[in-house]
Design an enzyme around this catalytic site. Structure first.
Site, PDB file in Angstrom:
ATOM      1  CG  ASP A   2      79.791 -38.882 -39.794  1.00 54.63           C
ATOM      2  OD1 ASP A   2      80.416 -39.299 -40.790  1.00 54.63           O
ATOM      3  OD2 ASP A   2      78.665 -39.275 -39.482  1.00 54.63           O
ATOM      4  CB  SER A  25      73.791 -43.232 -40.846  1.00 52.58           C
ATOM      5  OG  SER A  25      74.890 -43.992 -40.457  1.00 52.58           O
ATOM      6  CG  ASN A  32      72.332 -49.516 -40.923  1.00 50.22           C
ATOM      7  OD1 ASN A  32      71.462 -49.186 -40.138  1.00 50.22           O
ATOM      8  ND2 ASN A  32      72.919 -48.650 -41.740  1.00 50.22           N
ATOM      9  CG  HIS A  67      77.976 -41.135 -43.313  1.00 53.35           C
ATOM     10  ND1 HIS A  67      78.044 -40.791 -41.982  1.00 53.35           N
ATOM     11  CD2 HIS A  67      77.096 -42.175 -43.377  1.00 53.35           C
ATOM     12  CE1 HIS A  67      77.243 -41.579 -41.281  1.00 53.35           C
ATOM     13  NE2 HIS A  67      76.665 -42.435 -42.115  1.00 53.35           N
TER      14      HIS A  67
END
Length: 554
Positions: free
Chosen positions: A201, A386, A324, A234
């Site tokens: 990430d 996520s 998404n 995130h």
């Protein structure tokens, strides 16, 4: 649902007839990860008993899928952009000698060698306009593979997506109750012990939820492998749902696992296929047993595909976000067959309309309004695919730490004991179903009788509308007899269903009055499933529900 001129959208208003239970408060999905939660007292109030998940809650209006198209998720018209990075290429060579020779040729021709790695003897280069790849390759070593470098990033914000039908976007959030909803016991403090999960990430930051020496870091940006580097909100939220410590308000599914943060995305959540592939290989070589990739793109990059194969051949489980974008195809790397592809649902079990579907979707997991760790002691509300991925990664880590089963077996268990949703069996919206950790834990425990009724589906055959109810045996024993109580506009009936094996779903169809569907009052339906001869250990998932069906023109 099909997007057509004059489309008719069937809506269902569902009211749970379960007294004494307050429901999760509805929450509208706004973005994937952005806004801090209010003080703890402001979190959604939930008193749903542990392990009792309610299929549809509140008085929210929710869409009912057309059964005839339930295997084709809502999608945008345009084809997704594969995300080619202008002027960038990835090439692999037969051996290190050819790799070094090519690097010299690129530099002599005026190109830039951005990065390289021993795996596949791969090189990432950038060429300015006017300098072609053919010119650089002329007279040099022949690459084994080559392709443009492709963009990879965190999944887009789960706001309403352009191109999707206009409809209500209200969902039921999880707040800090996601572990209860999944069936995680109160004491999961040793779950994941001895298992390393790599989070590829933007770099996991410091948080009390991740305190201790369990967190290690690698920074793969700028062409180097560093022990530390920048972090992103995130990545920190993802890691907290995976491995947050008990007592801090953000307990992860596997709080005893080790976390290897591999930074492959920049501060904006953007990266590329080469660096992700490099991160996959580095994580595997560092001993990770599970790779968590809450990221993706829409191009099939050979170097990422080969890195995934490198991981799975060594017994490493790869878990990735479906995306998404409301598409009928998965993002890469979730789209690869070896990867566990994860979509998102809300606390009512509804699939997020923006959660990608299609061939290869494996399981769904919570992905709306989940309390997660932010920067420092802050908390954030995390939504989207996520957020769903680390919950699946954590479940896999927990099973690996407790079971003698291998990686292929634990991934199979999650699929096998998922709660069926949508049409009976595997479909392209929900895959094998919705993650239910409790069912996995109970799989060998005899004497569990549990029948569940899914969210109503409506279809039209020959101009006649039909209501479809799906009933599943979620226990560990054959259900010899199920009674389905049904009342459609005051006409009551009882329907017997016999000999339903463990895990199997069956569907029953009932004709509706099309003339009443178009009236403001709609068609009123009340339904419930009962086990007349044995005790149902989880009666809430089949308790009486009142439903109003109406047909509206959009």
């Amino acid at each position: 649902m099909h997007r057509k001129r004059g489309i008719l959208v069937l809506l269902v208003v569902v009211v749970l007839a379960v007294w004494g239970i307050r429901r999760l408060s509805p929450r509208t999905v706004r973005r994937d990860l952005s806004y801090p939660l209010p003080a703890r007292s402001g979190s959604p109030a939930v008193t749903v008993p542990v392990f009792q998940r309610l299929p549809v809650s509140g008085d929210a209006v929710v869409p009912v899928r057309d059964v005839t198209t339930a295997h084709t998720p809502v999608r945008r018209i345009s084809k997704p952009d594969p995300g080619v990075i202008p002027g960038e290429y990835v090439l692999s060579f037969y051996d290190e000698a050819d790799q070094q020779r090519f690097i010299r040729q690129v530099q002599s021709a005026g190109g830039v060698v951005v990065d390289r790695m021993p795996f596949a003897h791969a090189v990432r280069i950038r060429l300015e306009p006017g300098l072609s790849l053919d010119d650089v390759l002329a007279g040099g070593p022949v690459p084994v593979d080559q392709s443009p470098n492709l963009m990879v990033r965190v999944p887009s914000s789960p706001d309403p997506v352009p191109g999707l039908p206009a409809m209500d976007h209200s969902y039921t959030g999880f707040g800090d109750q996601v572990l209860d909803w999944l069936g995680v016991p109160q004491d999961n403090s040793r779950w994941g012990a001895g298992i390393t999960v790599a989070v590829l990430d933007g770099g996991v930051g410091d948080s009390p939820a991740l305190a201790g020496d369990r967190l290690k870091r690698l920074d793969l940006l700028n062409g180097t492998v560093a022990a530390d580097g920048q972090s992103s909100l995130h990545a920190t939220a993802v890691a907290s749902l995976l491995a947050g410590l008990p007592g801090d308000g953000v307990t992860g599914v596997a709080p005893a696992c080790n976390v290897l943060s591999v930074r492959v995305l920049d501060a904006d959540g953007s990266g590329n296929a080469f660096t992700v592939a490099k991160g996959i290989v580095a994580a595997v070589d560092a001993g990770a047993r599970i790779l968590n990739l809450s990221l993706g793109g829409y191009g099939d990059a050979y170097i990422m595909r080969q890195a995934i194969q490198y991981a799975t051949e060594r017994g490493v489980i790869v878990v990735a976000a479906a995306g998404n974008d409301g598409l009928g195809e998965l993002a890469y790397p979730a789209r690869y067959e070896q990867v566990v592809a994860v979509g998102a649902v809300d606390a009512a079990g509804q699939r997020l309309l923006v959660s990608n579907g299609g061939a290869g979707i494996d399981v769904m997991a919570p992905g709306v309004g989940i309390q997660a760790a932010g920067e420092g002691t802050n908390r954030v509300s995390f939504s989207g695919t996520s957020a769903a991925v680390p919950l699946v990664s954590g479940a896999l880590a927990a099973l690996l730490s407790q079971d003698a089963a291998g990686p292929a077996d634990v991934a199979r268990l999650l699929r096998q004991y998922a709660d069926d949703a949508g049409l009976p069996g595997i479909d392209e919206e929900y895959g094998h179903g919705v993650l239910n950790i409790q069912r996995v834990l109970e799989r060998a425990e005899p004497g569990i009788h549990d029948v569940a009724v899914g969210t109503p589906l409506v279809k039209e055959t020959g101009g006649v509308p039909y209501l479809t109810l799906v009933i599943q045996n979620r226990g560990t024993e054959m259900l010899d007899k199920i009674e389905l109580d049904l009342d459609i506009d005051g006409v009551a009936s009882v329907h017997g269903i016999y000999r339903v094996p463990v895990g199997v779903s069956v569907a029953r169809e009932f004709r509706l009055d099309g003339r009443r569907l178009v009236q403001p009052e709609g068609v009123h339906v009340r339904y419930a499933a009962r086990l007349p001869d044995v005790i149902d250990v989880r009666p809430l998932n089949n308790a009486p529900r009142s439903v109003t069906l109406r047909q509206e023109t959009r």
